[in-house]
Design a protein around this motif. Structure first.
Motif, mmCIF file in Angstrom:
data_model
loop_
_atom_site.group_PDB
_atom_site.id
_atom_site.type_symbol
_atom_site.label_atom_id
_atom_site.label_comp_id
_atom_site.label_asym_id
_atom_site.label_seq_id
_atom_site.Cartn_x
_atom_site.Cartn_y
_atom_site.Cartn_z
ATOM 1 N N GLY A 76 0.813 -1.125 0.148
ATOM 2 C CA GLY A 76 0.004 0.053 -0.160
ATOM 3 C C GLY A 76 0.809 1.252 0.115
ATOM 4 O O GLY A 76 0.179 2.346 -0.180
ATOM 5 N N SER A 77 2.182 1.060 0.278
ATOM 6 C CA SER A 77 3.052 2.323 0.329
ATOM 7 C C SER A 77 2.720 3.359 0.852
ATOM 8 O O SER A 77 2.553 4.566 0.527
ATOM 9 C CB SER A 77 3.273 2.665 -0.867
ATOM 10 N N PRO A 78 2.249 3.509 2.359
ATOM 11 C CA PRO A 78 1.894 4.622 3.094
ATOM 12 C C PRO A 78 2.740 5.678 3.342
ATOM 13 O O PRO A 78 2.331 6.802 3.308
ATOM 14 C CB PRO A 78 1.356 3.833 4.258
ATOM 15 N N VAL A 79 4.051 5.395 3.289
ATOM 16 C CA VAL A 79 4.917 6.569 3.573
ATOM 17 C C VAL A 79 5.101 7.319 2.285
ATOM 18 O O VAL A 79 5.079 8.304 2.407
ATOM 19 C CB VAL A 79 6.336 5.781 4.013
ATOM 20 N N ALA A 80 5.272 6.589 1.183
ATOM 21 C CA ALA A 80 5.240 7.287 -0.075
ATOM 22 C C ALA A 80 3.949 8.201 -0.100
ATOM 23 O O ALA A 80 3.871 9.124 -0.683
ATOM 24 C CB ALA A 80 5.386 6.030 -1.299
ATOM 25 N N LEU A 81 2.661 7.626 0.142
ATOM 26 C CA LEU A 81 1.635 8.534 0.218
ATOM 27 C C LEU A 81 1.643 9.597 0.628
ATOM 28 O O LEU A 81 1.365 10.720 0.630
ATOM 29 C CB LEU A 81 0.487 7.492 0.421
ATOM 30 N N ALA A 82 2.149 9.523 2.249
ATOM 31 C CA ALA A 82 2.270 10.564 3.157
ATOM 32 C C ALA A 82 3.141 11.477 2.491
ATOM 33 O O ALA A 82 2.961 12.973 2.833
ATOM 34 C CB ALA A 82 2.554 10.116 4.448
ATOM 35 N N LEU A 83 4.334 11.231 2.008
ATOM 36 C CA LEU A 83 5.381 12.101 1.507
ATOM 37 C C LEU A 83 4.658 12.962 0.335
ATOM 38 O O LEU A 83 4.929 14.033 0.156
ATOM 39 C CB LEU A 83 6.452 11.381 0.826
ATOM 40 N N ARG A 84 3.791 12.342 -0.456
ATOM 41 C CA ARG A 84 3.127 13.197 -1.507
ATOM 42 C C ARG A 84 1.886 13.808 -1.141
ATOM 43 O O ARG A 84 1.447 14.906 -1.682
ATOM 44 C CB ARG A 84 2.878 11.997 -2.646
#
Length: 249
Positions: A76-84
């Motif tokens: 789900g890549s939550p860190v990448a989502l949060a960064l964006r």
């Protein structure tokens, strides 16, 4: 259990809000994250009664966290989502813990599996609810660190390619299987809360087999997925390079 259910709902809601703020965030990543939250619910709520009755039920909980919920959350890549989805200040705070070397994840899960299955530690976790929660969080967190370099789109330094992922996960299979093999081969029950129950040793042997055979099969499936994804990415890069070379000529 109600508190855990509310926490999972809040995590899903926060992810959904972030996905709405990001342009063209892949829906399949959101589905993976939701499935990971569901995996936590199944493991810690749906299997709670079975885990209290038998060691193999408890072991199934741990396998679902490590090989089910954790890799799905990472996909789900939550860190990448949060960064964006967040501002510059929040992105600086998020990048520091995100840049964890793959070796840290490997060591974290190996140490977690070894320490938490020591008789004294395991018995204490079963006797004290707070320690039991910490045990489950340790499995989930260490597993997420293991899977991040080979799954998902979160920023990771020195992310391995196809061969590197294969070797990384082959090495990870050692400590993951060792505890299960030792548990199955033992001639006495390890854990006091289960030791006095009928068929305690057979239950422990079943739990050990579930851990190293079931965990091994799950690890093999994830390894195939991770290597296949890396090969696809490398092929796409090679095709893009060849096209740029043709245009330059």
């Amino acid at each position: 259990m109600i508190v855990l259910a509310l926490e999972l709902v809040c995590a899903g809601a926060m992810y959904a809000i972030g996905a709405r703020r990001v342009r063209r965030w892949p829906a399949w990543r959101g589905a993976c994250f939701a499935a990971g939250l569901l995996g936590i619910a199944v493991a810690l709520i749906g299997l709670d009664a079975a885990a209290h009755r038998t060691l193999r039920g408890h072991m199934l909980q741990h396998l679902l966290l490590v090989f089910g919920a954790a890799p799905l959350l990472v996909l789900g890549s939550p860190v990448a989502l949060a960064l964006r989805a967040t501002g510059a200040r929040a992105r600086r705070l998020l990048r520091a813990p995100a840049l964890v070397h793959p070796a840290v994840g490997f060591a974290a899960l190996a140490v977690t599996m070894a320490v938490t299955h020591l008789s004294a530690v395991y018995d204490a976790a079963l006797a004290h609810p707070a320690l039991h929660v910490a045990q489950h969080l340790a499995y989930l967190g260490a597993a997420a660190l293991l899977w991040r370099p080979v799954l998902g789109a979160d920023p990771v330094p020195a992310r391995p390619g196809a061969v590197g992922r294969l070797l990384y996960l082959m090495l990870a299979s050692g400590p993951l299987s060792l505890v299960g093999v030792a548990m199955e081969a033992s001639h006495r029950p390890w854990y006091a809360p289960y030791a006095d129950r009928p068929g305690a040793l057979a239950d422990q042997h079943a739990a050990g087999a579930l851990m190293w055979v079931g965990g091994g099969l799950a690890l093999a499936a994830i390894t195939i997925l991770a290597v296949w994804a890396a090969l696809r990415r490398e092929h796409a890069r090679q095709v893009a390079y060849e096209r740029r070379t043709e245009v330059a000529l």
